[in-house]
Design a protein around this motif. Structure first.
Motif, short mmCIF file in Angstrom:
data_model
loop_
_atom_site.label_atom_id
_atom_site.label_comp_id
_atom_site.label_asym_id
_atom_site.label_seq_id
_atom_site.Cartn_x
_atom_site.Cartn_y
_atom_site.Cartn_z
N LYS A 1 1.21 15.38 -7.53
CA LYS A 1 2.07 16.57 -7.62
C LYS A 1 2.32 16.97 -9.06
CE LYS A 1 4.55 16.16 -3.22
NZ LYS A 1 5.87 15.90 -2.56
N ALA A 2 2.25 15.99 -9.96
CA ALA A 2 2.45 16.26 -11.38
C ALA A 2 1.17 16.74 -12.06
CB ALA A 2 2.98 15.02 -12.09
N GLY A 3 0.07 16.82 -11.30
CA GLY A 3 -1.17 17.36 -11.85
C GLY A 3 -2.25 16.34 -12.14
N GLU A 4 -2.03 15.06 -11.83
CA GLU A 4 -3.00 14.01 -12.11
C GLU A 4 -4.20 14.13 -11.16
OE1 GLU A 4 -4.75 11.38 -14.12
OE2 GLU A 4 -2.61 11.43 -14.59
N THR A 5 -5.40 13.88 -11.68
CA THR A 5 -6.59 13.85 -10.84
C THR A 5 -6.58 12.60 -9.98
OG1 THR A 5 -9.01 13.73 -10.83
CG2 THR A 5 -7.89 12.74 -12.71
N ILE A 6 -7.22 12.68 -8.82
CA ILE A 6 -7.30 11.50 -7.95
C ILE A 6 -8.39 10.54 -8.41
CG2 ILE A 6 -6.39 12.68 -5.91
CD1 ILE A 6 -9.32 12.81 -4.89
N ILE A 7 -9.31 11.01 -9.28
CA ILE A 7 -10.40 10.15 -9.74
C ILE A 7 -9.81 9.00 -10.57
CG2 ILE A 7 -12.55 10.04 -11.02
CD1 ILE A 7 -12.62 11.78 -8.47
N GLY A 8 -10.08 7.79 -10.12
CA GLY A 8 -9.57 6.61 -10.80
C GLY A 8 -8.16 6.23 -10.40
N LEU A 9 -7.47 7.17 -9.74
CA LEU A 9 -6.09 6.94 -9.31
C LEU A 9 -6.04 6.49 -7.85
CD1 LEU A 9 -2.96 7.24 -9.76
CD2 LEU A 9 -3.23 9.62 -9.00
N TYR A 10 -6.82 7.18 -7.01
CA TYR A 10 -6.78 6.88 -5.58
C TYR A 10 -8.19 7.00 -4.99
CZ TYR A 10 -5.08 6.84 -0.77
OH TYR A 10 -4.84 6.51 0.54
N PRO A 11 -8.82 5.86 -4.74
CA PRO A 11 -8.34 4.49 -4.97
C PRO A 11 -8.29 4.17 -6.46
CG PRO A 11 -10.61 4.44 -4.25
CD PRO A 11 -10.17 5.87 -4.12
N ARG A 12 -7.47 3.16 -6.80
CA ARG A 12 -7.28 2.84 -8.21
C ARG A 12 -8.49 2.08 -8.75
NH1 ARG A 12 -6.00 -1.27 -11.21
NH2 ARG A 12 -5.58 -2.61 -9.42
N THR A 13 -9.17 2.70 -9.71
CA THR A 13 -10.31 2.07 -10.38
C THR A 13 -10.13 2.05 -11.89
OG1 THR A 13 -11.51 4.18 -10.38
CG2 THR A 13 -11.93 2.68 -8.54
N ARG A 14 -9.02 2.62 -12.37
CA ARG A 14 -8.75 2.62 -13.80
C ARG A 14 -7.50 1.79 -14.07
NH1 ARG A 14 -9.65 9.09 -15.10
NH2 ARG A 14 -11.91 9.10 -14.70
N ASP A 15 -7.62 0.86 -15.00
CA ASP A 15 -6.54 -0.09 -15.25
C ASP A 15 -5.27 0.57 -15.78
OD1 ASP A 15 -8.10 -2.17 -14.39
OD2 ASP A 15 -8.77 -2.76 -16.40
N MET B 1 0.83 -1.21 0.00
CA MET B 1 0.00 0.00 0.00
C MET B 1 0.86 1.25 0.00
SD MET B 1 -2.87 -1.18 2.79
CE MET B 1 -3.63 0.44 2.90
N THR B 2 1.95 1.23 0.76
CA THR B 2 2.83 2.38 0.85
C THR B 2 3.49 2.67 -0.49
OG1 THR B 2 3.22 2.00 3.20
CG2 THR B 2 4.85 3.34 2.03
N ALA B 3 3.91 1.62 -1.19
CA ALA B 3 4.51 1.82 -2.51
C ALA B 3 3.53 2.51 -3.44
CB ALA B 3 4.95 0.48 -3.09
N TYR B 4 2.27 2.04 -3.45
CA TYR B 4 1.29 2.66 -4.34
C TYR B 4 1.00 4.10 -3.92
CZ TYR B 4 -2.74 3.45 -7.28
OH TYR B 4 -3.59 3.98 -8.21
N GLU B 5 0.91 4.35 -2.62
CA GLU B 5 0.63 5.70 -2.16
C GLU B 5 1.76 6.66 -2.51
OE1 GLU B 5 -0.18 5.06 1.95
OE2 GLU B 5 -2.23 4.32 1.58
N ASP B 6 3.01 6.19 -2.44
CA ASP B 6 4.13 7.04 -2.84
C ASP B 6 4.05 7.37 -4.33
OD1 ASP B 6 5.05 6.96 -0.25
OD2 ASP B 6 6.65 5.51 -0.64
N PHE B 7 3.65 6.38 -5.12
CA PHE B 7 3.43 6.60 -6.54
C PHE B 7 2.33 7.63 -6.77
CE2 PHE B 7 0.37 5.21 -9.86
CZ PHE B 7 1.07 5.59 -11.00
N VAL B 8 1.25 7.50 -6.02
CA VAL B 8 0.11 8.42 -6.17
C VAL B 8 0.54 9.85 -5.84
CG1 VAL B 8 -2.10 9.10 -5.14
CG2 VAL B 8 -1.69 6.71 -5.81
N VAL B 9 1.31 10.03 -4.80
CA VAL B 9 1.75 11.37 -4.42
C VAL B 9 2.51 12.03 -5.57
CG1 VAL B 9 3.32 12.67 -2.92
CG2 VAL B 9 1.77 10.97 -1.93
N GLU B 10 3.40 11.26 -6.21
CA GLU B 10 4.13 11.81 -7.35
C GLU B 10 3.19 12.20 -8.48
OE1 GLU B 10 7.48 9.78 -8.89
OE2 GLU B 10 8.47 9.54 -6.94
N GLN B 11 2.20 11.34 -8.73
CA GLN B 11 1.26 11.61 -9.81
C GLN B 11 0.42 12.85 -9.52
OE1 GLN B 11 0.90 9.59 -12.83
NE2 GLN B 11 2.94 9.17 -12.00
#
Length: 236
Positions: A207-221, A195-205
């Motif tokens: 910060k780069a401008g990615e929306t959280i929808i579909g990313l956190y929690p991950r619902t898009r393949d 979980m921590t690995a994925y959350e660290d990935f999400v933080v980078e995404q």
């Protein structure tokens, strides 16, 4: 506790562990109203060794108890095994201290991994400067004898509304403390690391401008492929 389990728990947060335990039906494992005396920047991890307090009765708790070598408070300090965390049930009452800097220094010198109370510590500024993680409700100057009697060592207790059994795994970070039932420690550590690995990935995404929808929690393949590439690049 397996060395590899301890290593994994060193790199995860109490919040992540709380989610992993919630998935297993355990909702009440974070000790309430307890915080670091001073932030250490590293996790506190170890099996629980417990001390239970009860309301003090005046004829049993005089200053003469300081001369009693068998007093449970002092015995708990001397008996707590190296690598363990001393967890104290102080009845969620910080009006009188659970311990002071001299006892916590002795615990540190004996190799204690940390100390937790749902009451308070006297000499908290000094305790905060020691090289041992310590958690409490708030500073408290009166001796425990004024309100609390140390009555039993290494028995099941309640600390901050959480059941703590001897040998349960205690994890504290710079926010709070959580109790992991011993039989779940290995699998919870594995999942929390993932979980921590994925959350660290999400933080980078994010910060780069990615929306959280579909990313956190991950619902898009598509995020799974990006995550796997990130893991490979970062050796996670």
């Amino acid at each position: 506790m397996k060395p590899e389990t301890k290593e994994k728990l060193m790199g995860v947060s109490v919040a992540t562990l709380a989610t992993a335990l919630f998935k297993r039906g355990l909702r009440n494992q974070v000790i309430q109203d307890v915080r670091p005396v001073a932030r250490k920047g590293r996790n506190m991890i170890g099996p629980a060794f417990t001390l239970r307090y009860m309301p003090a009765r005046e004829d049993r708790n005089t200053l003469a108890e300081f001369r009693n070598p068998q007093h449970p408070q002092r015995q708990a300090i001397e008996q707590c095994p190296a690598g363990h965390v001393l967890v104290m049930d102080s009845r969620k009452d910080p009006r009188a201290a659970s311990a002071g800097d001299i006892l916590i220094t002795r615990l540190m010198v004996r190799g204690g991994a940390g100390v937790v109370t749902d009451g308070g510590f006297r000499d908290s500024i000094v305790i905060g400067e020691l090289d041992i993680p310590a958690y409490h409700n708030r500073p408290s100057s009166p001796t425990n004898l004024t309100l609390h009697e140390a009555i039993d060592i290494n028995v099941p207790i309640g600390c901050g509304d959480v059941a703590v059994f001897p040998g349960d795994i205690v994890v504290g970070d710079d926010d709070s403390v959580i109790i992991i039932p011993a039989h779940l420690a290995d699998e919870v550590a594995d999942e929390a690391q993932e979980m921590t690995a994925y959350e660290d990935f999400v933080v980078e995404q994010v910060k780069a401008g990615e929306t959280i929808i579909g990313l956190y929690p991950r619902t898009r393949d598509e995020h799974l492929k990006t995550f796997e590439a990130w893991r490979k690049k970062n050796k996670r």
